[in-house]
Structure formats: C-alpha cells, structure tokens
Design a protein around this motif. Structure first.
Motif, PDB file in Angstrom:
ATOM      1  N   GLY A 187       0.827  -1.198   0.000  1.00 28.33           N
ATOM      2  CA  GLY A 187       0.000   0.000   0.000  1.00 28.33           C
ATOM      3  C   GLY A 187       0.861   1.248   0.000  1.00 28.33           C
ATOM      4  N   CYS A 188       0.352   2.309  -0.566  1.00 29.39           N
ATOM      5  CA  CYS A 188       1.171   3.498  -0.852  1.00 29.39           C
ATOM      6  C   CYS A 188       0.290   4.749  -0.786  1.00 29.39           C
ATOM      7  N   ILE A 189       0.883   5.869  -0.453  1.00 25.28           N
ATOM      8  CA  ILE A 189       0.172   7.154  -0.556  1.00 25.28           C
ATOM      9  C   ILE A 189       0.042   7.490  -2.037  1.00 25.28           C
ATOM     10  N   THR A 190      -1.176   7.602  -2.498  1.00 23.54           N
ATOM     11  CA  THR A 190      -1.433   7.932  -3.899  1.00 23.54           C
ATOM     12  C   THR A 190      -2.452   9.070  -3.953  1.00 23.54           C
ATOM     13  N   PHE A 191      -2.958   9.348  -5.160  1.00 20.93           N
ATOM     14  CA  PHE A 191      -3.934  10.413  -5.355  1.00 20.93           C
ATOM     15  C   PHE A 191      -5.250   9.828  -5.861  1.00 20.93           C
ATOM     16  N   GLN A 192      -6.347  10.487  -5.503  1.00 16.26           N
ATOM     17  CA  GLN A 192      -7.650  10.034  -5.976  1.00 16.26           C
ATOM     18  C   GLN A 192      -7.662   9.929  -7.493  1.00 16.26           C
ATOM     19  N   ARG A 193      -7.230  10.994  -8.170  1.00 12.81           N
ATOM     20  CA  ARG A 193      -7.026  10.989  -9.620  1.00 12.81           C
ATOM     21  C   ARG A 193      -5.722  11.751  -9.873  1.00 12.81           C
ATOM     22  N   TYR A 194      -4.701  11.042 -10.302  1.00 10.25           N
ATOM     23  CA  TYR A 194      -3.425  11.720 -10.503  1.00 10.25           C
ATOM     24  C   TYR A 194      -3.417  12.506 -11.806  1.00 10.25           C
ATOM     25  N   THR A 195      -3.217  13.810 -11.706  1.00 13.88           N
ATOM     26  CA  THR A 195      -3.140  14.691 -12.877  1.00 13.88           C
ATOM     27  C   THR A 195      -1.942  15.629 -12.723  1.00 13.88           C
ATOM     28  N   ASN A 196      -0.791  15.034 -12.472  1.00  9.46           N
ATOM     29  CA  ASN A 196       0.469  15.783 -12.341  1.00  9.46           C
ATOM     30  C   ASN A 196       0.488  16.722 -11.130  1.00  9.46           C
ATOM     31  N   GLN A 197      -0.164  16.328 -10.043  1.00 10.24           N
ATOM     32  CA  GLN A 197      -0.163  17.181  -8.856  1.00 10.24           C
ATOM     33  C   GLN A 197       1.234  17.414  -8.295  1.00 10.24           C
ATOM     34  N   ALA A 257      -5.537  -3.583 -15.589  1.00 14.46           N
ATOM     35  CA  ALA A 257      -6.918  -3.696 -15.111  1.00 14.46           C
ATOM     36  C   ALA A 257      -7.550  -2.324 -14.937  1.00 14.46           C
ATOM     37  N   ARG A 258      -6.800  -1.411 -14.357  1.00 15.78           N
ATOM     38  CA  ARG A 258      -7.350  -0.068 -14.113  1.00 15.78           C
ATOM     39  C   ARG A 258      -7.575   0.686 -15.420  1.00 15.78           C
ATOM     40  N   LEU A 259      -6.737   0.436 -16.409  1.00 21.38           N
ATOM     41  CA  LEU A 259      -6.924   1.085 -17.705  1.00 21.38           C
ATOM     42  C   LEU A 259      -8.149   0.524 -18.438  1.00 21.38           C
ATOM     43  N   ILE A 260      -8.470  -0.746 -18.203  1.00 25.31           N
ATOM     44  CA  ILE A 260      -9.680  -1.315 -18.816  1.00 25.31           C
ATOM     45  C   ILE A 260     -10.922  -0.587 -18.309  1.00 25.31           C
ATOM     46  N   LEU A 261     -10.945  -0.309 -17.003  1.00 26.48           N
ATOM     47  CA  LEU A 261     -12.110   0.356 -16.410  1.00 26.48           C
ATOM     48  C   LEU A 261     -12.288   1.745 -17.025  1.00 26.48           C
ATOM     49  N   PRO A 262     -13.477   2.049 -17.581  1.00 27.80           N
ATOM     50  CA  PRO A 262     -13.671   3.354 -18.248  1.00 27.80           C
ATOM     51  C   PRO A 262     -13.952   4.475 -17.250  1.00 27.80           C
ATOM     52  N   ILE A 263     -13.009   4.691 -16.345  1.00 25.02           N
ATOM     53  CA  ILE A 263     -13.175   5.712 -15.308  1.00 25.02           C
ATOM     54  C   ILE A 263     -13.430   7.079 -15.930  1.00 25.02           C
ATOM     55  N   HIS A 264     -12.753   7.359 -17.039  1.00 23.34           N
ATOM     56  CA  HIS A 264     -12.891   8.662 -17.690  1.00 23.34           C
ATOM     57  C   HIS A 264     -14.321   8.913 -18.133  1.00 23.34           C
ATOM     58  N   LEU A 265     -15.006   7.861 -18.587  1.00 22.69           N
ATOM     59  CA  LEU A 265     -16.388   8.021 -19.026  1.00 22.69           C
ATOM     60  C   LEU A 265     -17.328   8.164 -17.828  1.00 22.69           C
ATOM     61  N   PHE A 266     -17.085   7.385 -16.790  1.00 18.41           N
ATOM     62  CA  PHE A 266     -17.908   7.510 -15.587  1.00 18.41           C
ATOM     63  C   PHE A 266     -17.737   8.887 -14.944  1.00 18.41           C
ATOM     64  N   ASP A 267     -16.504   9.381 -14.891  1.00 18.08           N
ATOM     65  CA  ASP A 267     -16.265  10.712 -14.334  1.00 18.08           C
ATOM     66  C   ASP A 267     -17.000  11.781 -15.137  1.00 18.08           C
ATOM     67  N   PHE A 268     -16.990  11.633 -16.457  1.00 11.26           N
ATOM     68  CA  PHE A 268     -17.685  12.601 -17.308  1.00 11.26           C
ATOM     69  C   PHE A 268     -19.187  12.578 -17.029  1.00 11.26           C
ATOM     70  N   SER A 273     -24.095  15.417 -14.785  1.00  6.53           N
ATOM     71  CA  SER A 273     -25.421  15.028 -14.299  1.00  6.53           C
ATOM     72  C   SER A 273     -26.407  16.186 -14.251  1.00  6.53           C
ATOM     73  N   ASN A 274     -25.909  17.409 -14.202  1.00  9.87           N
ATOM     74  CA  ASN A 274     -26.802  18.582 -14.177  1.00  9.87           C
ATOM     75  C   ASN A 274     -26.769  19.366 -15.492  1.00  9.87           C
ATOM     76  N   MET A 288     -15.478  11.834 -26.860  1.00 10.51           N
ATOM     77  CA  MET A 288     -14.838  10.828 -26.011  1.00 10.51           C
ATOM     78  C   MET A 288     -15.105   9.426 -26.550  1.00 10.51           C
ATOM     79  N   LEU A 289     -16.328   9.184 -26.994  1.00  2.54           N
ATOM     80  CA  LEU A 289     -16.662   7.871 -27.535  1.00  2.54           C
ATOM     81  C   LEU A 289     -15.907   7.595 -28.830  1.00  2.54           C
TER      82      LEU A 289
END
Length: 320
Positions: A187-197, A257-268, A273-274, A288-289
C-alpha cells in the motif's frame, strides 16, 4: 474566506489565487479553505500522511489543520469545510514520470495502513458497487421523457460501459491469486485521480488516498490512450518510471486492469449530471466515444508495445 476565522482568530493577510484555488497568506503560510464531504477521521489520517511526507522532505504538502474548536472539519451555512496549511518551497525540475516514481518510493514507506482512506486491495468490490450505482442511473434515464441528445446517446452506449466495467472486474478477480510481488506492491500514498499534482507549487493532501502505485500510473497515462500518437509516449513514460521504480508482474496486471475500467467516461457522466440539455455536453461525450477507438487499440497491444511477453509471464490480456 470567512471560514478562515474558524481556524485563525486574528487574520491580517491577503488573498491570492494559486492554481484556481484561493489562498490566504499569513506569515509565509498559505491557507486553503476547501469544501469537503469526508469525515473527521479521514482528514486526521491525511494529516498523518502529510506529516510523514514532510519528514521525508516533501515540504510543499498542504496538510489539514484543526480549527479553534479542535476539529478538522467546520461548518458554515450548512456546508462543510477543511483548512489546509502549506509553505512554498523550491523543488527540483525533473520529468513528471521520474518525480512520480520517486514519490512512490517514499510514499510506500508509510508504516501504517489507514482505515478510512485506504482502498488498497478493494478494487473489485469498489468497481462492483460503482457498476450497481450506474446501472440504477441507467435505468432511471430509460424512464425519462423527454430526453436530450446527450441522454439518448448515453442510453445507447451504456451497455458498452457496463461491458468494459465487467471486463475490468473479471480481470482483477483473476489476478487476485497472483503471487509475483515486490516491495513496491505494498500500500502506498497515492492520489484520488493523478493529474500531475507533484509538478504543482503545492501538493494537496485532501486528494490523498491509500492504494497501489498502479493507480497513479494508470491515471497519468490514461489521457494518452485517447490519442493516435500517444502510444510511443506511454512506452517512454513507463520506461522512465521503471528506471526508478520497476513494476512487478502483479503491478503490470493491476495497471492494465485499471486502464480497462472506463473511469474517464464515468467521471464525465458524474460531472454532467446537471447538464443534460447542453449541446456542449453531447458533443464532448460524442468526442470521447470516438476516441475510444484509439483507446481500445492501445489496450489491445499494451503489453506488446511495452515489450512484456504475455506468454512467458503468463499474463492475461483482453482479446477484442
């Protein structure tokens, strides 16, 4: 910035803007008031992580401080806030992937397992929960009338998202029995979504989460998967990262495995939603599609591109 008075009784400083965030500057300290939906215990654990990183010479970490009343989280007009304190420090200029690898080398040395902000080893259950929530959201969209172009496109393509997510869950399930680990698989200290923080003037501890380093690597290279010319950049990034922090077979599998998950689409979808009726939402989702063609092509050849022999290493890969 009135919330600042709940943390500092006598304020005599100025407000500045740093990376789209407002900060109050006082006696060389920067104070950031940020909204939060997390518990007191979560911010306490992040304070511990930030203090550990400070001891390891990461002096740019903005860490939570307690209010005058002794709590990390405060209330103002029915909203919850946390205050992060930081000091500016110079830091060495280097490429982003080396900086990330060096951070992981340090961050993996944190000696405790957080209870409230750890998701290490929990990807399968978290993704199953995410799938359940989004399937309910999908059913809700099916019943809505009238619908915008974006909603119609979302309904038409949602089975595709569900299929990808099920693939990712199955992949993680299959590698749960993997035994080819190294010390970098802790286990490691990481970021929720790493974007060059790590390349920014301050490192915000409210974005910390405890997980496998593959989490950050995946989010760092994910944007390049959408680009036709991104393949070689990904190869170079991973080669550079591995010079400092080599990946095990298990690490490569988790990354995939994490790259397979379409996190980018779910985040969008979450962010939109509004904004159902905005034409811009439809056009962005459509783009995106369209870019998924490049995304899938790179996943199809991911191990080959990075000179990982899937047969020799007995690694599973998607066969679309």
């Amino acid at each position: 910035m009135s919330v600042i008075y709940q943390y500092i009784e006598h304020v005599n400083g100025k407000v500045v803007k740093i990376d789209k965030r407002e900060a109050y500057v006082l006696d060389n300290f920067y104070y950031f008031i940020l909204p939060t939906g997390e518990s007191e215990q979560a911010h306490l654990e992040r304070e511990w992580l930030a203090s550990y990183l400070e001891q390891q010479n990461y002096l740019r970490v903005a860490k939570p401080i307690k209010s005058i009343n002794g709590s990390f989280v405060t209330q103002d007009q029915d909203k919850s806030y946390v205050c992060l304190q930081a000091m500016k420090h110079p830091y060495e200029i280097k490429n982003s992937e080396t900086r990330l690898a060096e951070f992981h080398q340090v961050a993996i040395g944190y000696p405790y397992m957080p209870r409230f902000i750890s998701v290490y080893g929990s990807w399968q259950s978290l993704w199953e929960d995410k799938l359940t929530l989004f399937e309910a959201y999908y059913q809700n969209q099916l019943d809505m009338r009238p619908v915008s172009r974006y909603q119609r496109l979302l309904v038409d393509t949602f089975p595709y998202l569900i299929g990808l997510t099920e693939n990712a869950i199955q992949y993680v399930q299959e590698i749960n029995h993997e035994t080819r680990f190294t010390e970098m698989d802790q286990g490691c200290i990481t970021f929720q979504r790493y974007t060059n923080q790590l390349d920014k003037p301050f490192i915000f501890s409210n974005e910390f989460i405890f997980d496998h380093p593959a989490r950050d690597i995946a989010e760092y290279i994910r944007p390049l998967l959408f680009r036709k010319d991104g393949k070689q950049q990904i190869v170079e990034i991973l080669q550079t990262y591995e010079k400092t922090s080599p990946l095990s077979v298990f690490g490569w599998e988790l990354l995939y495995a994490r790259l397979i998950l379409p996190i980018h689409l779910f985040d969008f979808i979450d962010r939109s939603s509004n904004h159902f009726d905005k034409e811009e939402t439809y056009l962005n989702y459509r783009q995106m599609l369209d870019n998924q063609l490049y995304y899938e092509e790179q996943l199809r050849t991911f191990f080959k591109d990075n000179k990982i022999d899937v047969f020799k290493n007995r690694i599973h890969q998607l066969d679309w």
